[in-house]
Structure formats: structure tokens, C-alpha cells
Design a protein around this motif. Structure first.
Motif, mmCIF file in Angstrom:
data_model
loop_
_atom_site.group_PDB
_atom_site.id
_atom_site.type_symbol
_atom_site.label_atom_id
_atom_site.label_comp_id
_atom_site.label_asym_id
_atom_site.label_seq_id
_atom_site.Cartn_x
_atom_site.Cartn_y
_atom_site.Cartn_z
ATOM 1 N N ARG A 209 -10.205 3.090 -0.361
ATOM 2 C CA ARG A 209 -10.552 2.155 0.716
ATOM 3 C C ARG A 209 -11.437 2.909 1.718
ATOM 4 N NH1 ARG A 209 -8.382 -3.266 0.238
ATOM 5 N NH2 ARG A 209 -7.372 -2.939 -1.761
ATOM 6 N N HIS B 73 -11.237 -4.552 3.571
ATOM 7 C CA HIS B 73 -10.317 -5.037 2.541
ATOM 8 C C HIS B 73 -10.838 -4.779 1.137
ATOM 9 C CE1 HIS B 73 -13.354 -8.043 3.270
ATOM 10 N NE2 HIS B 73 -13.008 -8.701 2.184
ATOM 11 N N GLU C 206 0.815 -1.212 0.000
ATOM 12 C CA GLU C 206 0.000 0.000 0.000
ATOM 13 C C GLU C 206 0.845 1.257 0.000
ATOM 14 O OE1 GLU C 206 -4.250 0.998 2.061
ATOM 15 O OE2 GLU C 206 -3.369 -0.965 2.344
ATOM 16 N N THR D 147 -12.573 -2.042 -1.798
ATOM 17 C CA THR D 147 -12.716 -0.630 -2.124
ATOM 18 C C THR D 147 -14.155 -0.213 -1.852
ATOM 19 O OG1 THR D 147 -13.382 -1.111 -4.374
ATOM 20 C CG2 THR D 147 -11.021 -0.803 -3.992
#
Ligand SMILES: Nc1ncnc2c1ncn2[C@@H]1O[C@H](COP(=O)(O)OP(=O)(O)OP(=O)(O)O)[C@@H](O)[C@H]1O
Ligand SMILES: [Mg+2]
Lengths: 289, 402
Positions: free
Chosen positions: B166, B125, A289, B127
């Protein structure tokens, strides 16, 4: 003496009262070995095949080629620095003349880890789903964690005698608990309301597991796998006492023959291998990430 | 809304949930009138909900309110069996939920009901887009179709373009919009909301409440809305149920709950209510303002004015529509000039308003000249008249005075 009023059997524990547990166990083991003959040999052949394949792959490929592959894997998982580090570590093992032994050890570790994943993760999932199973298996895992590692060598040697297969089995049994435990834990840690959200939208049990529980538990599960791999490596060294072969033999000989140099070189290679495996499995866990 | 002319969307009858062991025994104790605490001591079981019954009608926003631990979350979870009820029946859109097998229950959750959670309960976890699309994904709907639809719903909650983030990257208010879009994408007729705005800070909460009101005007769902915030309940609710210790103690309109609490528990709940927040114009209609048809004689008008002590009267046509206002001194003057009808007298234009706006919104319009405000319904017929004294009287809670 005030004790002289007591009858003899209260002073000295009578030998005929001793529970013959050890001979019972021996009998039981005999029965297990005889009755389970087919099962054991089937198991042994499956393991022999898997291990043979792993061994073959790791040792057929030339060392130079292997290092390149590992550099690529390292780079893919954790970026360039991990790739380079992995390559240098392996190069050092080759330079110390331990390449072939290291590959034997690595094959054992990988197969044991593979077994742990294939068996440990489903078991952990079942434990998270069924509380009764959890109640049964948890104390067993607790017990396993308190036993010294070489204790695992005894039953496998009794059943399979010595060699790579019993060594593999002992390694697997010794190292599987963290995978089971952390799979169970990871799934149980999924927040209640997230599960409820999944259910409220109409997920089936399987959809809940594959789309919500497992993905959310994955970092925890992988931490368990990482621990399993590290424990497997430690155990493979000990299992060289029953014929695991590999780097552990060097350390064992070094200790046995007071050959400090030889033991030290073997030890260094084990440490390098440990670091590489640890870094690779750790990095694989942390989400990009 | 709320009238019994249509079948209820949600019908809960005698719902009981007891947590823990010795459920049968606890149930018996409950029926014998033992309290929640006594049962906890005697059997160790916890009473979550006891004997809750209510109906929610189509397009109605039904609020369940109560202190922490009063069983609100348990109640709403029982409705779609996220928690298995101990006893009672639950009918959703005519289907008995308590008798459903796993498959039917899944189908029900997929098409009839949506749920929104206090702490959003988004899938961390995935989107934002995949969160919203989840309900379609599990039904095997193709990626392209479900993403198109999810974008649409994100747009609807004001989050167009946020799909690839997210959930963590979004503020609380935005996360709850995602939660709402996720629940709405299956287009359920029933929406369950368990304290959806409680975790948001006050300003955002107010925004979300307003938006829900707006959306509800278009969506027209049956909403079961849990809250422990009375202002929220009064603002959003068509009807409110108050829970205490697992039991529903009162069900009523906001005004009924505030003005006629059935016991001390409810009274305590509503004691600090700002009446400005829920009283509507029709609650402020004055009893004393004479309404007269324009073809009535002045003598009748004078009598009505003397009886009511009102400084004016409202003239109507034969169809109960507004003509205008006439002052009492004009009536008195006309009286001396002989018998005439009201339509001969001077008529003044009057302020008008809808009977459903908040009474407090009438205040600024009233203060300008102390003119009465006539309330007209959708077909422009007179519902009633509010004047300064009736408005003030309605906004001052008479029970505060003693
Ligand atoms: N899973 C459970 N096991 C045992 N008792 C429970 C469980 N869930 C809730 N309870 C009990 O049931 C009662 C009602 O709880 P519930 O969560 O429904 O209250 P609530 O009104 O939603 O409260 P809050 O406003 O705090 O959310 C409480 O006494 C609680 O302790
Ligand atoms: Mg709650």
C-alpha cells in the motif's frame, strides 16, 4: 392599571386570530392519504413483501440452524471469538424463550437497515454532488435528529393505521439519517488532491465515484450504516406500540402490567441482539489488515 | 531547446482565474489596474491568476516560481481545467483546452497530459501497482496488460517489486516515484508537476531532482514544473517564470532571471542565489584571451598579447579547432628572431571542457596550474576560453559589491 388603556384584543389574544394549523394539517393529511392512495398501497405491498420474505426466512429455519449460520457469519467477519460470542448470545436468547420474538424484531431491523442502505446511500451521494440538495436536506436531517422517536409514529399511523408495515416505515424514517449523513460526509472527506489525481488521469464522473470516492468513503458509510442499524433496533422496540411485535412487546407489557420479570427478560434479549448486531456491523467495517 | 523553431506544446494566453462571486466586476476592476487586495476588499473575490501568458516548447522544462499564494497551483490546474479558467486560452499540442467538452477533456487527460502532486495524492485504498495501473484501468485495458505495463514503469522509477504494497508503507520519496510512474504510464507528452519535491526532505529532494534530470534526458517531455525553491528552479529549468500576486512578472533563462531581475520582487527572490549552482562554463568565458590561427605571423600575435595583457594565446586551425596554447614569452622571443608564423612556436596541450557543465566544476581543474580551459562544442570547435580571472569574475556577483 396602565394596561387598561390598551384595547381588549391586545390584552387577550383573540381566538379568531389563532392560525388553524392543526386543522390545516389534518386536511392536508386527508388529501395526502386519499390522493396518494395508490402510492401508499403500492408502497405497503412492497414493504409487506420484503418484510414477509425476511420474516419467513428467519422463522422458517430452525433455531439451531440459525445459530450455526450466525456463528459462521461471525467467524467470517471478525474471527473465531466473534463467531463464538455471537453463538452464545443467540443461545441465551433461545434459552430465555424469546427466540421467535427475537426473530421478528431482527427481521424488522434488517429490512429497515436494507431500506436505509438502498435509499440512504444514493441520497447521500447526491447530496455530496449537488450543494443545493445538501442545503435542503441537511436541515431536515438535523430536525429529524432532534424529534423524539415516537413522533414518527403519528404520521405513519395516520396513513397506514397500525401494524408491522407502519412500524417498519417509522423505523426506517427514524433510522435512515445517519446513513445519509455519513455517506455525504464520507464522500466529501475524500482529499481534494486525490480527486484531482483521478481527474487528471482522465476518469469519468462515474469512474471517480466507483473507483475512488466510494471505496475511500466506505469506512465512514459503514459507520453510518452501523448507527442506522442500532437506531432501528431502538425504534423497533418503541414501534411495538403500533404493532411491530417482537421483543418490544415484552418490554411494553412488562412496563404496562408492572411485570418486572417479563420486561427484564425482554430487555436483556434486546441488549444481546444489539450487541451482536453492533459487533457484526462494526467488524464488517474495519478493513482487514 | 526553447527556441521558437517548433510549435509550443503548451501555449497559455491571457489566462485569468478569479475565485468567488462578482467575477465580471472583479475582472473589470483588474483591467482598470486595481490590485488583488483592492479587489478582495471591493468585491470579495480572490484573484488567483491574472493575465498569465507563456509558451512551453517540446522537451523544455519550464519552471513557474513564486511565493505562497502567488497563483502557481491555480495556474497549473487551469491548464487541464481541474479549475475552470475565468478567461484566456490554453492550447495543448495544438488543441484549445478551453473549448473542450467533457469527453474531449477526458481524452486529453488520458493521452496528452500527466500530473504529479505536491503531497503525492496516491489512492490509499489501492496497492502501488493498482495506483500506477489506474490510468490504463479506466481506459478499459485488460488486467494482464496494464499490470505488465505498470511493473515496467515501477521498474523505471526504481520501485520494481514494490507493487503489492500500500502507498502508506512507502517513504515520501518512494511515494512520489509512484506518483511519477502513475502519471507517466499514459505516456503523455506534457507533464505537469505541482511542487513535486517540496514535501520531501532536502537530501531526498536532491536525489529526485537529479533523477528527474536523468529521466528527462531520455523522456524528453514538455514539463511545467512548479516550485518555490529557487535552487530547484535553477537546477532543473530551461526557462523560469516568476509569479507575483497572480501575475507573471518575468520569464527568462536562469541566468537572465538572476542577473537581470526586472523588479524588486524578482531581485529579492534571487538575492541569495549561489551562482555556483547555475552558472555554466560558457558564462565564464573570458573576453581577453586572444585566439589566433596558426598560420598568422608572430607580429600579429604579439600585438594581440599586448592589447589583452594575456600571458598566453590559443592557436586554432583554419576550421576553428583547437591546436594548443602558446605562452607570451615564447612569442616575444620569436619576435626577436625575425618574421615567422605561429606554427613555428612551441605549443602546449590545453585542458578542454564542454560549455554546458557548471562553471564551479571548472574550479578544481583550474587551480592545479592556472592553465586556461578551452570550451569545445560537440563537433570539437572552440566556443571560448576560460581562464582563472574570468572564472572567478563570473562566480563573484558584481552586484554584491555595491
Ligand atoms: N478554491 C479556491 N477558492 C478561493 N480562493 C482560492 C482557491 N484556491 C486558491 N485560492 C486563492 O488563490 C490564490 C492563489 O492560490 P494558489 O494555491 O494558486 O497559490 P500557490 O502559488 O500555489 O501557493 P502555495 O505555494 O502555497 O501552494 C490565493 O490567494 C488563494 O487563497
Ligand atoms: Mg500551490
Amino acid at each position: 392599571m396602565i394596561f387598561s388603556i390598551l384595547p381588549d384584543f391586545l390584552i387577550e389574544y383573540p381566538s379568531q386570530w389563532i392560525i388553524p394549523l392543526s386543522s390545516w394539517i389534518e386536511d392536508a393529511t386527508d388529501i395526502i392519504i386519499e390522493r396518494g392512495d395508490l402510492l401508499w398501497s403500492l408502497m405497503a405491498s412492497v414493504l409487506r413483501f420484503t418484510l414477509g420474505e425476511a420474516n419467513a426466512i428467519l422463522s422458517i429455519l430452525p433455531w439451531s440452524f440459525m445459530i450455526v449460520i450466525f456463528v459462521i457469519i461471525g467467524t467470517l467477519i471478525g474471527g473465531r471469538s466473534l463467531g463464538i460470542g455471537t453463538g452464545l448470545g443467540l443461545l441465551l436468547i433461545a434459552a430465555l424463550g424469546m427466540w421467535d420474538l427475537a426473530m421478528i424484531t431482527l427481521a424488522l431491523v434488517l429490512v429497515a437497515a436494507f431500506l436505509s442502505i438502498v435509499i440512504g446511500i444514493p441520497l447521500g451521494i447526491l447530496m455530496s454532488r449537488y450543494e443545493s440538495l445538501n442545503q435542503i436536506i441537511r436541515p431536515v436531517l438535523d430536525l429529524m435528529q432532534t424529534l423524539p422517536s415516537f413522533v414518527y409514529l403519528i404520521p405513519v399511523v395516520m396513513i397506514f393505521s397500525i401494524g408491522r408495515i407502519p412500524a417498519l416505515l417509522a423505523t426506517f424514517i427514524y433510522s435512515v439519517p445517519p446513513t445519509i449523513r455519513l455517506t455525504n460526509l464520507g464522500i466529501r472527506q475524500v482529499p481534494e488532491d486525490v480527486l484531482e489525481a483521478g481527474l487528471s488521469l482522465g476518469s469519468s464522473r462515474l469512474q471517480l465515484l466507483t473507483k475512488i470516492q466510494l471505496p475511500l468513503a466506505l469506512p465512514t458509510i459503514m459507520a453510518g450504516v452501523n448507527q442506522t442499524v442500532m437506531m432501528a433496533l431502538a425504534m423497533v422496540v418503541i414501534a411495538s406500540m403500533i404493532g411491530a411485535g417482537g421483543l418490544g412487546v415484552e418490554v411494553l407489557r412488562g412496563v404496562g402490567q408492572l411485570d418486572v420479570g417479563r420486561g427484564f427478560v425482554g430487555g436483556i434479549c434486546i441488549v444481546i441482539l444489539a450487541i451482536i448486531i453492533d459487533r457484526l456491523t462494526q467488524e464488517a467495517v474495519t478493513p482487514p489488515e | 531547446m526553447g527556441e521558437s523553431k517548433s510549435e509550443p506544446s503548451v501555449s497559455v494566453n491571457g489566462l485569468v482565474k478569479i475565485f468567488g462571486r462578482r467575477v465580471k466586476r472583479s475582472l473589470k476592476f483588474l483591467r482598470d489596474g486595481k490590485t488583488k487586495d483592492e479587489i478582495q476588499k471591493m468585491t470579495g473575490a480572490t484573484v488567483g491568476v491574472y493575465d498569465a501568458s507563456f509558451d512551453i516548447y517540446p522537451e523544455e522544462t519550464f519552471i513557474v516560481m513564486g511565493l505562497s499564494g502567488s497563483g502557481k497551483s491555480t495556474l497549473v490546474r487551469c491548464v487541464i481545467r481541474l479549475i475552470e479558467p475565468t478567461a484566456g486560452t490554453i492550447i495543448l499540442n495544438g488543441q484549445d483546452v478551453t473549448k473542450m467538452g467533457e469527453r474531449e477533456l477526458m481524452a486529453l487527460r488520458r493521452k496528452d497530459v500527466g500530473m504529479v502532486f505536491q503531497h503525492f495524492a496516491l489512492f490509499p485504498h489501492r496497492t502501488v501497482l493498482d495506483n500506477v495501473a489506474y490510468g490504463l484501468e479506466i481506459q478499459g485495458i485488460s488486467k494482464r496488460e496494464r499490470y505488465t505495463k505498470a511493473e515496467e514503469y515501477l521498474e523505471q522509477v526504481g520501485l520494481g517489486g514494490w507493487g503489492h504494497y500500500r502507498p502508506k508503507a512507502l517513504s515520501g520519496g518512494m511515494q512520489q516515484r509512484v506518483g511519477l510512474a502513475r502519471a507517466l504510464i499514459q505516456d503523455p507528452a506534457i507533464l505537469l508537476m505541482d511542487e513535486p519535491f517540496s514535501a520531501l526532505d532536502p537530501l531526498i529532494r536532491k536525489d529526485m531532482q537529479d533523477e528527474l534530470v536523468d529521466m528527462q534526458r531520455k523522456m524528453r517531455k514538455s514539463i511545467l514544473f512548479i516550485t518555490h525553491d529557487l535552487d530547484e528552479a535553477l537546477r532543473l529549468g530551461d526557462r523560469i517564470a516568476i509569479m507575483n500576486e497572480g501575475q507573471v512578472v518575468q520569464i527568462g533563462t536562469p541566468k537572465e532571471i538572476v542577473t537581470e531581475p526586472v523588479n524588486d520582487y524578482v531581485a529579492e527572490f534571487v538575492q541569495n542565489v549561489d551562482r555556483f549552482d547555475f552558472l555554466t562554463a560558457k558564462d565564464a568565458i573570458g573576453p581577453n584571451i586572444p585566439l589566433l590561427r596558426q598560420d598568422q605571423p608572430v607580429a600579429d600575435a604579439w600585438k594581440a598579447i599586448e592589447d589583452s595583457q594575456s600571458p598566453y594565446l590559443v592557436q586554432t586551425d583554419g576550421d576553428n579547432r583547437l591546436v594548443g596554447i602558446t605562452y607570451s614569452h615564447d612569442v616575444k622571443a620569436a619576435l626577436q628572431n625575425g618574421p615567422v608564423n605561429l606554427d613555428q612556436l612551441p605549443v602546449h596541450e590545453s585542458e578542454v571542457a564542454s560549455p554546458n557543465i557548471l562553471a564551479s566544476d571548472l574550479l578544481p581543474r583550474m587551480s592545479a596550474n592556472y592553465q586556461p580551459i578551452v570550451l569545445l562544442d560537440d563537433s570539437r570547435r572552440i566556443v571560448g576560453v576560460v581562464d582563472a580571472s574570468s572564472l572567478v569574475a563570473s562566480l563573484v556577483d558584481s552586484s554584491d559589491e555595491d
